[in-house]
Design an enzyme around this catalytic site. Structure first.
Site, mmCIF file in Angstrom:
data_model
loop_
_atom_site.group_PDB
_atom_site.id
_atom_site.type_symbol
_atom_site.label_atom_id
_atom_site.label_comp_id
_atom_site.label_asym_id
_atom_site.label_seq_id
_atom_site.Cartn_x
_atom_site.Cartn_y
_atom_site.Cartn_z
ATOM 1 N N TYR A 50 36.948 21.538 28.270
ATOM 2 C CA TYR A 50 35.981 21.765 29.345
ATOM 3 C C TYR A 50 35.146 20.493 29.513
ATOM 4 C CZ TYR A 50 36.758 26.880 29.205
ATOM 5 O OH TYR A 50 37.287 28.154 29.262
ATOM 6 N N PRO A 198 36.424 37.731 34.701
ATOM 7 C CA PRO A 198 36.219 39.158 34.991
ATOM 8 C C PRO A 198 35.667 39.431 36.386
ATOM 9 C CG PRO A 198 34.441 38.354 33.637
ATOM 10 C CD PRO A 198 35.433 37.228 33.729
#
Length: 323
Positions: A50, A198
């Site tokens: 990341y 999600p």
């Protein structure tokens, strides 16, 4: 915020995790990480790729100010950026050992609470990769290990070499492939499940997403589900969620996260603003009624989203064997 043990042997974490993919600025992390902890969020999910390590550096710096023991750090490895080519995958034992040392250094800690292999390397037997990670546990550098996007057969093979505490894969109202075999295998083997993406990269919230207004580097500009051929259909699904949320005087994000909590998994969400922290933390205390659950299941049947989960080069990295 409720706590939950991940699987039979995994760490105890908050029922909602903080996704650190976009958290690459040290000053921003110093502001939001303490506030997340104050809201009861203890699980921080990052990766050595990341921001090419910037996320780990930002998180580690924020936690180094007397907060480390309040947090559960989960970091991932195994994806290698290449400047002029799609990412590569490595599960070689020597690469995993070296990557662990780099993560420990950037995170300013002496142990990783949860170390995840981001993708299964098809050129390396998973038993060898997990064996190396198990050695890191024995050395005290890692407390628990896990895999990401792994198929049931791979989970079973991995478990012959080390104790797999966690599987992380995409799971959301509109992406339910894990319900076929993966969740059942995790339950059978005592493996905890962490759900990434999600909220459908923001589409399953009250905020409409227009790809034309996104920054050039925004991931969603390359995501198949935001392509012109797929976005109208997917937006209609999200609109249905928003209407259902409005009818119940709540928000789309709260319904989406509460639905996952009802499934017994831990969702990981990127949260940069105070209102997002409050909103998402509240979602985990929301109990959906049977009628609400039925309405959500009817709105989002398995396979309801249009478009693949990732662009072709990245989709090819996902372990499909035995799924």
């Amino acid at each position: 915020m409720r706590d939950k043990r991940l699987g039979v042997s995994g760490p105890v974490v908050s029922a909602l995790g903080f996704g650190c993919m976009a958290l690459t600025d040290v000053r921003a992390a110093a502001d939001v990480v303490p506030r997340a902890l104050d809201h009861g969020v203890t699980l921080f999910d990052t990766a050595d790729y990341y921001g090419q390590g910037a996320s780990e550096t930002a998180l580690g710096t924020a936690l180094s100010r007397g907060l480390r023991d309040r947090a559960v750090i989960a970091t991932k490895t195994g994806i290698v950026h290449r400047p002029k080519a799609p990412p590569a995958v490595t599960g070689r034992p020597d690469a995993l050992r070296a990557a662990c040392e780099g993560s420990l250094r950037r995170l300013r800690t002496d142990r990783l609470d949860l170390y995840l292999l981001a993708r299964v390397d098809r050129t390396v037997p998973v038993e060898e990769s997990v064996g190396a990670m198990t050695e890191l546990v024995a050395a005290g550098k890692v407390r628990h290990i896990g895999l990401c996007e792994a198929a049931p057969a791979t989970l079973r093979r991995a478990g012959t070499t080390g104790r797999i505490a966690v599987l992380q894969s995409e799971y959301a109202l509109w992406e339910r492939h894990v319900e076929d075999h993966i969740l059942g295998t995790c339950a059978e083997l005592g493996i905890g499940f962490v759900a990434c993406r999600p909220l459908g990269l923001g589409l399953l919230t009250d905020a409409a997403v227009d790809p034309a207004t996104l920054p050039p580097a925004d991931w969603r500009r390359r995501d198949p589900r935001f392509e012109p051929a797929n976005l109208p259909h997917n937006t209609r699904l999200a609109d249905g969620l928003r209407r259902l949320a409005a009818a119940h005087r709540t928000t789309a994000a709260r319904l989406a996260l509460a639905w996952l909590a009802d499934k017994g998994v831990v969702p990981v969400v990127g949260m940069r603003r105070e209102e997002h922290l409050r909103e998402n933390a509240a979602a985990l205390s929301t109990r959906l009624t049977p009628d609400q659950l039925a309405a959500l299941d009817a709105l989002f049947e398995p396979g309801s989203a249009r478009g693949e989960r990732y662009p072709p080069p990245l989709l090819d990295l996902i372990d499909q064997h035995g799924s």
